[in-house]
Design an enzyme around this catalytic site. Sequence first.
Site, PDB file in Angstrom:
ATOM      1  N   LYS A 135      15.953  53.604 -35.937  1.00  0.00           N
ATOM      2  CA  LYS A 135      15.740  52.712 -34.556  1.00  0.00           C
ATOM      3  C   LYS A 135      17.250  52.648 -33.887  1.00  0.00           C
ATOM      4  O   LYS A 135      17.994  52.567 -34.839  1.00  0.00           O
ATOM      5  CB  LYS A 135      15.182  51.409 -34.942  1.00  0.00           C
ATOM      6  N   ARG A 194       1.447  52.390 -40.833  1.00  0.00           N
ATOM      7  CA  ARG A 194       0.104  52.983 -41.310  1.00  0.00           C
ATOM      8  C   ARG A 194       0.210  53.863 -42.340  1.00  0.00           C
ATOM      9  O   ARG A 194      -0.763  53.919 -43.036  1.00  0.00           O
ATOM     10  CB  ARG A 194       0.085  53.712 -39.722  1.00  0.00           C
TER      11      ARG A 194
HETATM   12  N1  BES Z   1       7.412  47.816 -36.768  1.00  0.00           N
HETATM   13  C1  BES Z   1       7.327  48.743 -35.512  1.00  0.00           C
HETATM   14  C2  BES Z   1       6.570  48.132 -34.505  1.00  0.00           C
HETATM   15  C3  BES Z   1       7.198  47.114 -33.965  1.00  0.00           C
HETATM   16  C4  BES Z   1       7.991  47.051 -32.863  1.00  0.00           C
HETATM   17  C5  BES Z   1       6.958  45.859 -34.339  1.00  0.00           C
HETATM   18  C6  BES Z   1       8.521  46.327 -32.082  1.00  0.00           C
HETATM   19  C7  BES Z   1       7.273  44.619 -33.530  1.00  0.00           C
HETATM   20  C8  BES Z   1       8.035  44.998 -32.519  1.00  0.00           C
HETATM   21  C9  BES Z   1       6.646  50.181 -36.289  1.00  0.00           C
HETATM   22  O1  BES Z   1       6.941  50.318 -37.433  1.00  0.00           O
HETATM   23  C10 BES Z   1       7.317  51.280 -35.532  1.00  0.00           C
HETATM   24  O2  BES Z   1       8.331  51.402 -35.468  1.00  0.00           O
HETATM   25  N2  BES Z   1       6.242  51.902 -34.636  1.00  0.00           N
HETATM   26  C11 BES Z   1       6.670  52.934 -33.586  1.00  0.00           C
HETATM   27  C12 BES Z   1       5.703  54.057 -33.611  1.00  0.00           C
HETATM   28  C13 BES Z   1       6.126  55.318 -33.072  1.00  0.00           C
HETATM   29  C14 BES Z   1       7.300  55.896 -34.026  1.00  0.00           C
HETATM   30  C15 BES Z   1       4.973  56.011 -32.894  1.00  0.00           C
HETATM   31  C16 BES Z   1       6.853  52.395 -32.096  1.00  0.00           C
HETATM   32  O3  BES Z   1       6.071  51.392 -31.943  1.00  0.00           O
HETATM   33  O4  BES Z   1       7.661  52.797 -31.636  1.00  0.00           O
HETATM   34 ZN    ZN Z   2       8.667  51.656 -37.751  1.00  0.00          ZN
END
Ligand code: BES
Ligand code: ZN
Length: 496
Positions: free
Chosen positions: A277, A351
């Site tokens: 990230k 997931r």
């Molecule tokens: N934990 C994150 C989602 C999230 C983002 C929760 C901001 C709370 C605040 C999750 O694991 C994630 O990173 N999801 C990605 C999925 C994508 C790679 C398909 C996302 O939402 O960008």
């Molecule tokens: Zn994530």
Amino acid sequence: MKISVKQVSEVRGEFFDAVVVFSFEGKKVRRVFDNSLTKIVSEIVEREKFSSKFGELLVVYKYKLPRSLRFNKIVILGAGKEEKFDSEALRKLGSVISKNAEKYNYSSVVVTDGWALKKLDYSLAFRALVEGLILGTYKFDRFMSKKEEDGKKVELREAVILRRGGSVGFEEVVDKVKVVAESVFLARDLQNLPSNVATPSYIANIAKEECEKVGVRVKVIGRDEAESMGMNLFLAVARGSEEEPKFVVMEYEGGGDKWYGILGKGITFDTGGISLKPSEKMEEMKFDMSGAACIIATIIAIAKLKLKVNVVGITPLTENMPGGRATKPGDIVRGMGGIYVEIVNTDAEGRLILADALEYVKRYKPEFVIDVATLTGACMVALGYEAAGLMGNDDQLKRIIKSSSERTFERVWELPLWDEYEEYIKSNFADVKNVGNRYGGAITAAMFLKKFVDYKWAHLDIAGTAFSDKEKYYISKGGTGFGVRLLLDIFENLEK
Ligand code: BES
Ligand code: ZN
Ligand code: ZN
């Protein structure tokens, strides 16, 4: 905080720091304490041109009161427009009362019943008021070296809620709300702890300790056992981390032979893994275990309330880190139930760990299963901070969740799981891939989960509601404990 319900005759002559009076915009003040106070309050509202806007306060000190009244001050609470007033408004105002105790220096109050409008469901509204009073007191100052000293600090210690007519049964409601609030606070504490403290092992230990106190059986599965059970998706996420992952199973047996499952995503820190990230706001990813915090707190409250249901709570706990042995984009992993997953993006890890939990819960032959997860940024894009995304494969279960959502004001909004979305997660190399394209991200995440389910199931994406960077009445900054009141309401009402 001591909260009781009394009639005017029972408190007349007793001393309280303050009497709280509700005042609606553009309406005459009524149902105060007695006629003399009604007259005084009406005069004050008029003389001071108090707006009565929602949440505003006008505090009047004793020197302006006749000596016959044994209150130090009158707190006039703006209740806003009568048409818009509902039990959520009362929940908010409850928190306004408790949060202003320090500023206006009162620790005991009598709350008059001007809020009890005919259109409200009295017992729901009463419960909301009590929830607001208690939830508004939450603080997380464990890492603040200078704490406000206990003795000196003014906080609300006693609230007497006035009730016309009988007051039977309301003590029970107060006791129940205290249990619920304790659990919300436990969830918030777990959420707010930083990831260097709240590791998977730490959270598993807290879950074990707290659950065993209230008669919930706990099984903690570590790396080796998870491996022998074939929880490869869970372990694929844990690979990059030095912290041992823990898969926690909590069983509460309250009666009957039906089992219900509640599952929570427990990523104690989500760096994204190899699909790293960006650093901006990455610190918020300590909240990526909010689903797990919700499930642990909920099952403890279910046990304390001795609900007559059997519930299994499952929380896979791990960090998502980019270590030398971490899972890489394109890796293919076999889930516990035999489904092969191409992990295209290691940041879509929630997931993956949930997939093994959804598989594991099958051994309970559950009546239904609800999972709670900070799963996608896409859900925040769709719904902002105001609602969790609700998705599922069973209309009746979704209806149950929606009606609890209305009662608790932990709002949910449904997104579809149409077959057409299956296309989005088709893999060229395995049964399924763990991400779709740019669009419909909250839905494709849920479509992925659906692959692992053969029972009635609903999914709550709490990415937007789990934590807050603003204080909003009874919702504190940081972890909100979202989902605890919602899930509890579901199980409280299943019994009936
Ligand atoms: N934990 C994150 C989602 C999230 C983002 C929760 C901001 C709370 C605040 C999750 O694991 C994630 O990173 N999801 C990605 C999925 C994508 C790679 C398909 C996302 O939402 O960008
Ligand atoms: Zn994530
Ligand atoms: Zn995550």
